[in-house]
Design a protein around this motif. Structure first.
Motif, mmCIF file in Angstrom:
data_model
loop_
_atom_site.group_PDB
_atom_site.id
_atom_site.type_symbol
_atom_site.label_atom_id
_atom_site.label_comp_id
_atom_site.label_asym_id
_atom_site.label_seq_id
_atom_site.Cartn_x
_atom_site.Cartn_y
_atom_site.Cartn_z
ATOM 1 N N ARG A 1 0.759 -1.264 -0.063
ATOM 2 C CA ARG A 1 -0.127 -0.158 -0.144
ATOM 3 C C ARG A 1 0.856 1.345 -0.021
ATOM 4 N NH1 ARG A 1 -5.202 0.549 1.038
ATOM 5 N NH2 ARG A 1 -4.689 2.481 2.477
ATOM 6 N N HIS A 2 1.906 1.310 1.037
ATOM 7 C CA HIS A 2 2.767 2.598 0.889
ATOM 8 C C HIS A 2 3.256 2.726 -0.481
ATOM 9 C CE1 HIS A 2 5.330 5.276 2.861
ATOM 10 N NE2 HIS A 2 6.429 4.894 1.929
ATOM 11 N N ASP A 3 4.007 1.538 -1.237
ATOM 12 C CA ASP A 3 4.559 1.786 -2.612
ATOM 13 C C ASP A 3 3.533 2.154 -3.687
ATOM 14 O OD1 ASP A 3 6.602 0.836 -1.471
ATOM 15 O OD2 ASP A 3 6.616 -1.034 -2.035
ATOM 16 N N LEU A 4 2.123 1.941 -3.294
ATOM 17 C CA LEU A 4 1.261 2.370 -4.295
ATOM 18 C C LEU A 4 0.730 3.566 -4.098
ATOM 19 C CD1 LEU A 4 -1.070 -0.927 -4.363
ATOM 20 C CD2 LEU A 4 -0.063 0.083 -6.299
ATOM 21 N N GLY A 5 1.226 4.430 -3.004
ATOM 22 C CA GLY A 5 0.701 5.720 -2.583
ATOM 23 C C GLY A 5 -0.416 5.854 -1.683
ATOM 24 N N LEU A 6 -0.776 4.802 -1.324
ATOM 25 C CA LEU A 6 -1.930 4.704 -0.377
ATOM 26 C C LEU A 6 -1.703 4.727 1.124
ATOM 27 C CD1 LEU A 6 -3.715 1.698 -2.119
ATOM 28 C CD2 LEU A 6 -3.942 4.032 -2.729
ATOM 29 N N VAL A 7 -2.481 5.427 1.776
ATOM 30 C CA VAL A 7 -2.092 5.790 3.300
ATOM 31 C C VAL A 7 -2.946 4.425 4.228
ATOM 32 C CG1 VAL A 7 -2.376 7.587 5.192
ATOM 33 C CG2 VAL A 7 -2.190 8.132 2.407
ATOM 34 N N THR A 8 -2.003 4.239 5.145
ATOM 35 C CA THR A 8 -2.213 3.089 6.032
ATOM 36 C C THR A 8 -2.130 3.806 7.428
ATOM 37 O OG1 THR A 8 -1.691 1.373 4.481
ATOM 38 C CG2 THR A 8 -2.162 0.522 6.600
ATOM 39 N N THR A 9 -2.978 3.394 8.119
ATOM 40 C CA THR A 9 -2.723 3.976 9.595
ATOM 41 C C THR A 9 -3.185 2.910 10.695
ATOM 42 O OG1 THR A 9 -4.862 5.187 9.658
ATOM 43 C CG2 THR A 9 -2.840 6.393 9.075
ATOM 44 N N TYR A 10 -2.490 2.946 11.777
ATOM 45 C CA TYR A 10 -3.074 2.020 12.884
ATOM 46 C C TYR A 10 -4.104 2.937 13.572
ATOM 47 C CZ TYR A 10 1.291 -0.574 12.385
ATOM 48 O OH TYR A 10 2.519 -1.477 11.583
ATOM 49 N N TYR A 11 -5.114 2.300 14.170
ATOM 50 C CA TYR A 11 -6.111 2.792 15.334
ATOM 51 C C TYR A 11 -5.809 2.114 16.494
ATOM 52 C CZ TYR A 11 -10.321 0.105 14.567
ATOM 53 O OH TYR A 11 -11.125 -0.977 14.490
#
Lengths: 553, 553
Positions: free
Chosen positions: B400-410
């Protein structure tokens, strides 16, 4: 409990069902194969592998006999490329259940697991059943890339009835010899007692040692670093099927002094030396679970007597000060002092500290080890120290490593997963070993190796603990999928170390980044149904092969 | 439940006790300070810190008044070096308890926690009590190394009654501006509703927006990337103290067509823009918890009506296809389409997929986000995707990071620790943020920011969830130790990113190894009583400073 029967490895009457698919295929080795019914893994007509020199490779295949094969007696056979020693065996089913905990197991439905890699035997097969096979390839120092084939030969006609190829690429790297000093620190505590019970031979007799050879050979192949020796009867009380006989005969003489007979101890150490196991000699235990020490009492006609005591008594100090002084002298004579470790298992801190003080005073050349809880007070003192994975502070792992001390993770009945039970996911064994090195430890310890049940080939369940927790090598030196995947993980760990050193020496920042990214999922230790140990191990295997290929360009 | 009283911040009769130790000292900020009695942290007469330009630094001090100070009214004051803006505040106690879970809390003994960083006030102090203080230092772009002092000034005499120095070394590195695109992705869902309730002002009035300024300023300082907007009443049903008013007024006209008033939406977005919060506009929610959508019904004299439906009905499609078409048109007019995200929270996969399909069809310029469970089917589709830490497969984070998508933990009530509850270990906030970046995610999401209880300054406990889970900024824009340590962690995350990039660019393998070793304990995520979040964070802070110093040589 419902009795279940492991389907006998003989032909029985069965309706012949035709199958559109090929009856023999490669599968992955991360799922247990049921005896009947659909398997959940991908079937592949061929497979490709990247390996290093010195690697032991395991491959799983699955035979689902069609009408043509039904009733035939088949023997697996390998055609192998140069420099590779390959053999193929049918796997064999034994019983397990879903218990993954300590204590007395509850009543649970047993099921048959293909954990055993059988001896070199032919099998009469029937359609409607699944027959997993295991191929072991030893990639020699001079091995070259090439093709292997697994063949199934009809015993009656000598004809090859099925054949699947595997294409092996040998990368220009070598794994270190498992006996080398810095190799993964594997410590599987041995139970030669089960072997003389099972075969009904005299302990430490030539027959006994001869029978022990295949078990010692498998230990050496995996990189086993420690020989388990027993000083006094009985370190672990009631928890094993077979009591641990002492390898030293201790006698209290009429004048109150002590004498010691080291014959069995010397014999076992020398045998394990000759098999390439070691170099550490671990001696159990100054603080056994019952704190009860057996000796021969000369004043009572040499009958056994017992000293039941605690570590803070003059009797305890008398017993151990005399023993340790004599023992170090004996070890000096054998040239073994610097490889000997007084070993303790899961005792309280005060007991451990008293024992250490006695060693420091009366046998200062010897080291001390513990498998147990994490005590900050002992972190810089114990030569080998093993605790469960979770409690280790990461900075302490690094400090111990930098100090030249050896730190290992252990798993036991207290760890539901990942583990090496007969019901564990097969990839767990590979995962745990690679995880150990990737997170800063030096190896792995397990409290058992061949601590057999009453029927070790037929049923891995025991009166205590998860099934299979007590052993993973079977009678007649039969290996298991658990052992083979453990070896796979140890080799992954060695690849990680070798690649890291190589990349650092080359100063290749891009590959270092690639290696770090490959290791991160493992280091995070985060497992879920979407990231099983099988997925994590497979991804890492692929990444390590790709990095090796990149380095080799 | 036993009532307990927070000791009033005023002098009360107390016996004067002499103390051999200095009454003012630095402490670490990883333990909650009890109102009375011994504190368990080290007291230091001075302290040294290595910082970067652009860093916000928090320091905790402790006043334990001696006989001389007893009864005096003291005001904290900072003497600061050039280029640094420093202020000091007394901390203030509020109530919490030990509940760390979801649902209705059981009866538990409440206790007073010094979570609030109070406004600029003087305090009349008495011996026998503990008075923690908080110092915030903003290290400017031109700041130079130097000394700061925390002083306590007697209001009556103007005399400095106590003073402790802090020596600050400014390292030649700058943190990125929190508003920069690649900065840590922080997403704290806002509750401006609590603010107009608490201060009793008209929603979205100039008074309301004025009151919101300090909360928005703290969000911007931390790097908040998203503006929380509400499309329909009411996304979360009964779970909050204050209902979430819609920012769009939707009307069903007599002819069955729809019209929309975006006034409040525009006003809130423009206000947040002006405060430097954003750029993402998150719009809640196409799949609210009750699946009940309120609108004005022209046919019923403009009274409110409700559409209670499910995502698979023609009514739902009618409502949302019309809304989305209009909404995208409006966003286009404002120039906001490319920063707008239709946001969903913890719904089933089928609902989410139907909503995504509607967005793709009727507002294809908008993105979609989810905070909820991990669905492999959505992993490459959702622009921002937040789930609890544990279920994320590490390889998906990287992809996801490489695809430019944003991943967060909650974290939410389901995570006992680490978390941002008022009873959490203070270091948890720093730990979680650095952990996110170190393990391949892009940031952190929390479902609340100022979702106040009935008495937000006096009691953080709520009818649901762990205490403090619903807010960590207090009335009048008071910050908290939780906010400040969260910012500390975000800055650690940015240092990790900057140092890694710098070291890679230099090709310095030795420092890369040092950085990797420093990150490993965090990446492993292994916490125990011997490796608390406080220990892990402190070690990492020291390592990052040492690596910075090495790079600066």
């Amino acid at each position: 409990m419902k009795a279940i029967t492991i389907i006998a490895s003989m032909a029985v009457a069965a309706s012949v069902t035709a199958s559109a698919e090929a009856p023999l295929a490669w599968t992955d080795a991360s799922a247990h194969t049921p005896q009947e019914g659909a398997v959940k893994v991908e079937l592949r007509p061929d497979t490709t592998l990247a390996v290093w020199h010195g690697q032991r490779v395991g491959l799983q295949a699955l035979l689902t006999p069609d009408a043509l094969l039904n009733g035939k007696t088949l023997r697996p056979r390998m055609k192998s490329a140069g420099g590779m020693q390959a053999d193929a065996r049918f796997m064999r089913y034994t019983l397990t259940n879903d218990f993954r905990a300590c204590g007395v197991p509850p009543e649970l439905e047993p099921w048959a697991v293909a954990d055993i890699i059988d001896l070199d035997t032919a099998l009469t097969v029937e359609s409607g059943r699944n027959y997993p096979l295991w191929v072991t390839v030893e990639v020699g120092k001079d091995a070259q890339s090439g093709e292997l084939s697994l063949e199934l030969v009809d015993e009656a006609s000598g004809k090859v009835m099925a054949e699947i190829p595997a294409s092996i690429t040998v990368q220009p790297f070598s794994l270190p010899d498992p006996s080398s000093k810095d190799y993964f620190h594997l410590n599987l505590w041995q139970q030669p007692y089960a072997v003389y019970r099972y075969y009904n031979v005299e302990p430490w007799s030539p027959e006994h040692l001869k029978l022990l050879e295949p078990y010692a050979a498998l230990l050496a192949r995996a990189g086993q670093k420690a020989i388990s020796t027993i000083m006094f009867y009985e370190p672990w009380g009631e928890q094993s099927n077979d009591k641990f006989l002492p390898m030293v005969e201790t006698t209290k003489k009429k004048d109150g002094t002590w004498s010691y007979d080291y014959t069995a101890f010397d014999r076992y150490v020398e045998f394990m030396d000759s098999m390439g196991v070691g170099p550490i000699i671990e001696c159990f235990s100054m603080i056994p679970w019952d704190m009860n020490f057996r000796y021969r009492d000369e004043a009572a006609n040499g009958e056994y007597a017992y000293l039941k005591t605690t570590s803070d008594t003059p009797e305890y100090v008398d017993l151990w000060s005399n023993f340790l002084s004599s023992f170090q002298k004996h070890l000096d004579e054998k040239g073994w002092s610097d490889r000997t470790v007084m070993a303790m298992d899961e005792r309280g801190l005060a007991d451990i500290q008293r024992a250490i003080k006695l060693v420091d005073t009366y046998a200062p050349k010897l080291k001390v080890s513990l498998a147990g809880y994490y005590h900050p007070e002992l972190a810089d003192k114990l030569y080998t120290y093993s605790i469960e994975v979770e409690p280790w502070p990461a900075d302490v792992l690094k400090r111990r490593h930098d100090l030249g001390l050896v730190t290992t993770y252990y798993t036991c009945c207290a760890t539901p997963a990942p583990n090496l039970f007969s019901n564990s996911d097969p990839a767990d064994g590979a995962y745990i070993m690679a995880y150990s090195i990737a997170t800063g430890a030096d190896g792995y310890l397990h409290w058992s190796y061949q601590n057999w049940t009453d029927d070790p080939l037929g049923d891995t369940r025991f009166k205590l603990f998860a099934p299979g927790d007590t052993y993973f090598i079977y009678p007649d030196g039969r290996s298991s999928i658990r052992y083979e995947r453990m070896v796979e993980g140890i080799q992954m760990a060695e690849k990680i170390k070798a690649l890291r050193a190589d990349i650092e020496a080359r100063g290749d920042m891009k590959l270092m980044k690639q290696l770090n990214e490959a290791l991160l999922p493992l280091q995070m230790g985060r497992r879920s149904k979407h990231a099983t140990t099988a997925v994590i191990v497979e991804n890492l295997q692929n990444d390590l092969s790709a990095i090796s290929a990149e380095l080799a360009r």
